[in-house]
Motif scaffolding. Sequence first.
Motif, PDB file in Angstrom:
ATOM      1  N   ASP A 132       2.677   5.749   8.841  1.00  0.00           N
ATOM      2  CA  ASP A 132       3.710   6.701   8.108  1.00  0.00           C
ATOM      3  C   ASP A 132       3.971   6.128   7.036  1.00  0.00           C
ATOM      4  N   ASN A 133       3.901   5.078   6.566  1.00  0.00           N
ATOM      5  CA  ASN A 133       4.287   4.678   5.252  1.00  0.00           C
ATOM      6  C   ASN A 133       3.132   4.085   4.182  1.00  0.00           C
ATOM      7  N   MET A 134       2.005   4.159   4.669  1.00  0.00           N
ATOM      8  CA  MET A 134       1.005   3.862   3.725  1.00  0.00           C
ATOM      9  C   MET A 134      -0.236   4.945   3.620  1.00  0.00           C
ATOM     10  N   PRO A 135      -0.910   5.207   2.533  1.00  0.00           N
ATOM     11  CA  PRO A 135      -2.049   6.057   2.463  1.00  0.00           C
ATOM     12  C   PRO A 135      -3.280   5.519   3.629  1.00  0.00           C
ATOM     13  N   ALA A 136      -4.016   6.398   3.877  1.00  0.00           N
ATOM     14  CA  ALA A 136      -4.920   6.105   4.788  1.00  0.00           C
ATOM     15  C   ALA A 136      -5.847   5.311   4.257  1.00  0.00           C
ATOM     16  N   SER A 137      -6.058   5.213   2.959  1.00  0.00           N
ATOM     17  CA  SER A 137      -7.205   4.357   2.357  1.00  0.00           C
ATOM     18  C   SER A 137      -6.568   3.109   2.131  1.00  0.00           C
ATOM     19  N   ALA A 138      -5.469   2.721   2.475  1.00  0.00           N
ATOM     20  CA  ALA A 138      -4.891   1.186   2.171  1.00  0.00           C
ATOM     21  C   ALA A 138      -4.959   0.464   3.158  1.00  0.00           C
ATOM     22  N   PHE A 139      -5.427   0.956   4.471  1.00  0.00           N
ATOM     23  CA  PHE A 139      -5.307   0.302   5.776  1.00  0.00           C
ATOM     24  C   PHE A 139      -6.600   0.531   6.438  1.00  0.00           C
ATOM     25  N   ALA A 140      -6.663  -0.130   7.647  1.00  0.00           N
ATOM     26  CA  ALA A 140      -7.746  -0.152   8.883  1.00  0.00           C
ATOM     27  C   ALA A 140      -7.213  -0.828  10.047  1.00  0.00           C
ATOM     28  N   PHE A 141      -7.498   0.242  10.956  1.00  0.00           N
ATOM     29  CA  PHE A 141      -7.290  -0.206  12.426  1.00  0.00           C
ATOM     30  C   PHE A 141      -8.576  -0.843  13.227  1.00  0.00           C
ATOM     31  N   ARG A 177       0.792 -20.687   7.917  1.00  0.00           N
ATOM     32  CA  ARG A 177       0.749 -19.400   7.246  1.00  0.00           C
ATOM     33  C   ARG A 177       0.674 -18.139   8.071  1.00  0.00           C
ATOM     34  N   VAL A 178       1.238 -18.031   9.202  1.00  0.00           N
ATOM     35  CA  VAL A 178       1.616 -17.111   9.988  1.00  0.00           C
ATOM     36  C   VAL A 178       2.942 -16.549  10.169  1.00  0.00           C
ATOM     37  N   MET A 179       3.198 -15.563   9.558  1.00  0.00           N
ATOM     38  CA  MET A 179       4.624 -14.911   9.394  1.00  0.00           C
ATOM     39  C   MET A 179       4.657 -14.035  10.574  1.00  0.00           C
ATOM     40  N   ILE A 180       5.923 -14.404  11.278  1.00  0.00           N
ATOM     41  CA  ILE A 180       6.566 -13.419  12.497  1.00  0.00           C
ATOM     42  C   ILE A 180       7.290 -12.499  11.948  1.00  0.00           C
ATOM     43  N   VAL A 181       6.819 -11.187  12.161  1.00  0.00           N
ATOM     44  CA  VAL A 181       7.484 -10.002  11.649  1.00  0.00           C
ATOM     45  C   VAL A 181       7.914  -9.067  12.822  1.00  0.00           C
ATOM     46  N   SER A 182       9.214  -8.479  12.594  1.00  0.00           N
ATOM     47  CA  SER A 182       9.990  -7.548  13.579  1.00  0.00           C
ATOM     48  C   SER A 182       9.232  -6.350  12.910  1.00  0.00           C
ATOM     49  N   PRO A 183       9.717  -5.207  13.729  1.00  0.00           N
ATOM     50  CA  PRO A 183       9.342  -3.688  13.251  1.00  0.00           C
ATOM     51  C   PRO A 183      10.174  -3.565  11.593  1.00  0.00           C
ATOM     52  N   SER A 184      11.407  -3.983  11.500  1.00  0.00           N
ATOM     53  CA  SER A 184      12.110  -3.805  10.454  1.00  0.00           C
ATOM     54  C   SER A 184      11.280  -4.812   9.214  1.00  0.00           C
ATOM     55  N   LEU A 185      11.018  -5.774   9.327  1.00  0.00           N
ATOM     56  CA  LEU A 185      10.405  -6.629   8.510  1.00  0.00           C
ATOM     57  C   LEU A 185       9.046  -6.272   8.085  1.00  0.00           C
ATOM     58  N   LEU A 186       8.422  -5.570   8.985  1.00  0.00           N
ATOM     59  CA  LEU A 186       7.068  -5.197   8.994  1.00  0.00           C
ATOM     60  C   LEU A 186       6.979  -3.969   7.736  1.00  0.00           C
ATOM     61  N   LEU A 187       8.164  -3.158   8.030  1.00  0.00           N
ATOM     62  CA  LEU A 187       8.285  -1.864   7.604  1.00  0.00           C
ATOM     63  C   LEU A 187       8.677  -2.490   5.921  1.00  0.00           C
ATOM     64  N   LEU A 188       9.357  -3.278   5.752  1.00  0.00           N
ATOM     65  CA  LEU A 188       9.943  -3.844   4.477  1.00  0.00           C
ATOM     66  C   LEU A 188       8.706  -4.416   3.689  1.00  0.00           C
ATOM     67  N   SER A 189       7.710  -5.279   4.232  1.00  0.00           N
ATOM     68  CA  SER A 189       6.772  -5.508   3.842  1.00  0.00           C
ATOM     69  C   SER A 189       5.749  -4.642   3.197  1.00  0.00           C
ATOM     70  N   ILE A 190       5.627  -3.568   4.312  1.00  0.00           N
ATOM     71  CA  ILE A 190       4.784  -2.548   3.800  1.00  0.00           C
ATOM     72  C   ILE A 190       5.145  -1.786   2.524  1.00  0.00           C
ATOM     73  N   GLN A 248       3.245  -1.314  -1.053  1.00  0.00           N
ATOM     74  CA  GLN A 248       3.093   0.177  -1.093  1.00  0.00           C
ATOM     75  C   GLN A 248       3.542   0.239  -2.892  1.00  0.00           C
ATOM     76  N   GLN A 249       4.653  -0.476  -3.180  1.00  0.00           N
ATOM     77  CA  GLN A 249       5.139  -0.586  -4.546  1.00  0.00           C
ATOM     78  C   GLN A 249       4.163  -1.267  -5.494  1.00  0.00           C
ATOM     79  N   VAL A 250       3.560  -2.295  -5.023  1.00  0.00           N
ATOM     80  CA  VAL A 250       2.537  -3.198  -5.549  1.00  0.00           C
ATOM     81  C   VAL A 250       1.407  -2.320  -5.633  1.00  0.00           C
ATOM     82  N   LEU A 251       1.144  -1.383  -4.916  1.00  0.00           N
ATOM     83  CA  LEU A 251      -0.110  -0.649  -5.144  1.00  0.00           C
ATOM     84  C   LEU A 251       0.230   0.534  -6.076  1.00  0.00           C
ATOM     85  N   ARG A 252       1.401   1.062  -5.981  1.00  0.00           N
ATOM     86  CA  ARG A 252       1.772   1.982  -6.953  1.00  0.00           C
ATOM     87  C   ARG A 252       1.748   1.543  -8.477  1.00  0.00           C
ATOM     88  N   ASP A 253       2.335   0.174  -8.798  1.00  0.00           N
ATOM     89  CA  ASP A 253       2.284  -0.547  -9.929  1.00  0.00           C
ATOM     90  C   ASP A 253       0.868  -0.554 -10.491  1.00  0.00           C
TER      91      ASP A 253
END
Length: 374
Positions: free
Chosen positions: A157-166, A272-285, A289-294
């Motif tokens: 929901d927060n990244m273009p399809a070309s920026a990730f893969a499941f 080097r393993v970061m434990i993230v919750s849904p809100s932190l994952l959304l913030l990281s994404i 996304q801003q870095v990709l835009r830049d």
Amino acid sequence: METFVAAVLLVAALLLAGCLLVLWRAGQAGRQAGAEASARAAELEGRIATLLLAQSETSGRIQAMQEHLGGRQAELNKTLSERLDGMTDRLNQSMGESSKNTHDNLKKLHERLAVIDAAQATISDLTGQVTTLSGILGNKQTRGAFGQGRMESIVSDNMPASAFAFQFTLKSGARPDCVIYLPNGAAPLVIDAKFPLEAHTALKAADNPEALKAAATRYRGDLQKHVKDIREKYLIPGETHDTAFMFVPSESIFAEIHESFDDVVQRAYRERVMIVSPSLLLLSIQVIQQVLRDQRLREKAHEIQDEVAKMMLDVDRLDDRARNLQKHFNAVTKDIDQILVSSDKVTRRGHDIGLIGLETPKPEPLPSLPFEES
């Protein structure tokens, strides 16, 4: 004897003369006192007359002041009456508006109560669904699918399809739940969503200190093992990023881990393993996304510079044309000024021509005739 009588008579005469002198002086003093009393009485009468005149003037002034105060009081009463009428009108208007607002608020309150009733009915329905959700989370496979579903929805929901893969397959054959492609050719970031919830469920179900201690020990061991598995399987130098995300599908579980198992969190940081919750994952994404835009903007920077250069050429061309147009305007203005000068000259000459022949010529004096002397 006669001498004695003569002396007595002399003394008596002297006494009589003294008495007469005293009486004369007393008369003089009385007359002087009467004159002074008369003068004082006259002065007193003058002062009384002055006081009476001042009293009369004071009475007149008091009466004028009473009349003035009466007029002012009438004006004040009129002004107060007008202001009271205005305040009454405003109060009536305000009360009307307040009544209308109260009616509208009550109407909105009834609407909200209706919404609350509908929400209460929805909550009742959700209460029945919680049991179904508990059954889903009780199964390991369905629980893993639940966590992965939340992770996938946040990423997609927060990244273009070309920026990730499941379910991306690495060279080692491992398949992480998600990889996010980073800018500047960096290795992709791995996200693992297979969080072990069995020990957490046992920790919540513990009803005595021994069971709670055993469940906490198991929970800590499962967390450490999962962190170790992520490091060993997904942190591959040159192929993946040197940091990986361990996704926790619940904010409450994330908070509990940081509150009660800080040693696990610190070990995960070292691994080097970061434990993230849904809100932190959304913030990281969003940050990624801003870095990709830049990066895209930097890639397009040369195109932007070319367009700006073309635009500057157009601006220079527009400036030249504007200056040429200004020169034309100045020349036209000069021509118009010259035309106005010529027009003024023609107008004056026409006026002068119109005056020719309209003035009455003055008669010339007759020549004087010579007379012969007789």
